[in-house]
Design an enzyme around this catalytic site. Sequence first.
Site, PDB file in Angstrom:
ATOM      1  N   SER A 228      14.125 -11.017 -19.087  1.00  0.00           N
ATOM      2  CA  SER A 228      13.384  -9.768 -19.176  1.00  0.00           C
ATOM      3  C   SER A 228      12.077  -9.875 -18.377  1.00  0.00           C
ATOM      4  O   SER A 228      12.104 -10.190 -17.199  1.00  0.00           O
ATOM      5  CB  SER A 228      13.155  -9.408 -20.644  1.00  0.00           C
ATOM      6  OG  SER A 228      12.681  -8.093 -20.785  1.00  0.00           O
ATOM      7  N   GLU A 360      22.089  -2.762 -20.201  1.00  0.00           N
ATOM      8  CA  GLU A 360      20.664  -3.081 -20.249  1.00  0.00           C
ATOM      9  C   GLU A 360      19.829  -1.949 -20.840  1.00  0.00           C
ATOM     10  O   GLU A 360      18.783  -2.186 -21.437  1.00  0.00           O
ATOM     11  CB  GLU A 360      20.149  -3.394 -18.838  1.00  0.00           C
ATOM     12  CG  GLU A 360      20.657  -4.695 -18.242  1.00  0.00           C
ATOM     13  CD  GLU A 360      19.964  -5.916 -18.801  1.00  0.00           C
ATOM     14  OE1 GLU A 360      19.108  -5.763 -19.696  1.00  0.00           O
ATOM     15  OE2 GLU A 360      20.280  -7.024 -18.344  1.00  0.00           O
TER      16      GLU A 360
END
Length: 585
Positions: A228, A360
């Site tokens: 991330s 995502e």
Amino acid sequence: MRLPNLTLLVWAATSVGLVSALPQVSYKADATASAPTVKLHQGTVRGLADDNYGLEQFFGIPYAKPPVGSLRFAKPQPLGPASSHKTVIDATRFGDICMQTVAPSPLYNMSEDCLNLNVVRPKGTTAKDKLPVLVWIYGGAFRQGSTPIYNASELVQKSVEIGKPIVFVAISYRVGPFGFIGGSEIADSDSATSNAGLYDQRLGLKWIRHNIGKFGGDKNRVTLFGQSAGAMSIALQNFAYDGNNHGLWHAAIMNSGGIAPGPLLTPKHPTVEQSFKRLANGVGCTGGSLLRCLRKANASEVQTVASNLTAQAGGTFPIPGALAWLPLVDYELITNYPSVNLPQGKLADIPVIQGNALDEGTSFAQKQLNSSADFERWVRSAAVIHNTSYTEQALQKVFELYPDVPEQGSPFYNAETATSAATTSDLNSRQYPPLTSNQYKRSAAFFGDFTFQAQRRTYLKAATLGWKKNKAKVWSYEFQQNDKFANGTGSLLGPYHGADVKYYFIRPDGRQKDPVLADRMPRAYISFVYHHDPTVLGGFEWPPYGKGKKLLQMKGDNTTVIEDAYRKEAMDALTNRKAAKVFGF
């Protein structure tokens, strides 16, 4: 507790490791002479032995001066030598975590004096061993994150079991306004920076280069590893200083993060300027030098106001909260936009693994959008950073290529296997009410591509086309495993952002891990750390990305090679040269 949609970004990116902290904090230091020690210029570091995993751990080692007082918002300053040869650094407990919205556990103290790192090595490692080093950069949307929530014990133990032992390091860095504050006054100051968090990471890497040999690590075999915002940090570090990494690292693994954290702004962009002034006003700074006043303000009060600014952004992504505390194009560390520098080959030429989860965007998608008009208003507020003559055309392409068609939204279709639950495109199959919305699936598809997938492709394009200099090999993957709960169902979000984290860090979360994938993923990463090739120890096919644009589909009993061609037209519409200027890429 009901969280505003924007703060979900923080929680999703950090909560993947919350449970994993508990096994680590239960370790007890050996106070006897047998406790592992390492002599450094800053003192003798005393760690603890973990007999359960056969490891030695050193927690909370300072790598910089405390960034307090006049050093708040400044570049980190290196430590000097110890004042006495008898100085002992107690590394048997975690150091303070950096200021953020909320600590992940009451067991961790939060303060500005947080620039520390953790080192984990196999038991008995000496300076003569020169083991490869894996350096973890945590995620958390650049507003949250800490090192204690990531337990690498099994990963290091795995490296020993397969005869390829590694040293693991996790770096703590400033987040939120303490790490990423903009505004004209910051930009014009010689004593402040908009990218303190990125500078923290780089100073931590310099510390590793100077000291990791004493722990048995090899300073010439350092691989960065992040997920991330951690992966985005690594991409930005590879991009920083026009691609000059000064030999501090030699390879990188970037999971769910690309060259930019969505839009990139400059310190003087109106949105950033507004956030700076609102932060200053919120702590009572209204006249004179706002920077000087902010440096004198109570740290907890600064954090509270910053968190409130983010929460007040409500369901509109971003502005002002979501873009308030992100890395900025400061024209010093980040010398220009990716769309400008990448075609000039300004990217560190190192081996890379970079990939994404299938869905995502589902953790962050908007649940309050009820119509196409709502979706279009949201995209306009979310994506348009610079109004140009191409803005309207770029937006119309987005609306066309991310249509109001549930079957094309996220969660995307994902076939069931023996160990992976199915995700269908049928709205009626969604059991959680917000997920039954057409616009939810539409916004999830858009957000996932805009923030993660398109950024991955942009990076890989630069690394594989060999613009002027790049020659190192890169690999890519898509994580499609949807682990089943005991009742046989999987996550309703599909293989969501962060779903892969438990495959390389300890995270008991009540779901079954596919045993094949649980062996294959860490084995591939360890292989990459040693050989800069994930297949040497893996025993499976995974071709480099290259001109063929091949991905490894990571999916339990259906792990196979696929082409990286999905939603190509849509992502090209986000990242072509004209659109990149509109969207801040």
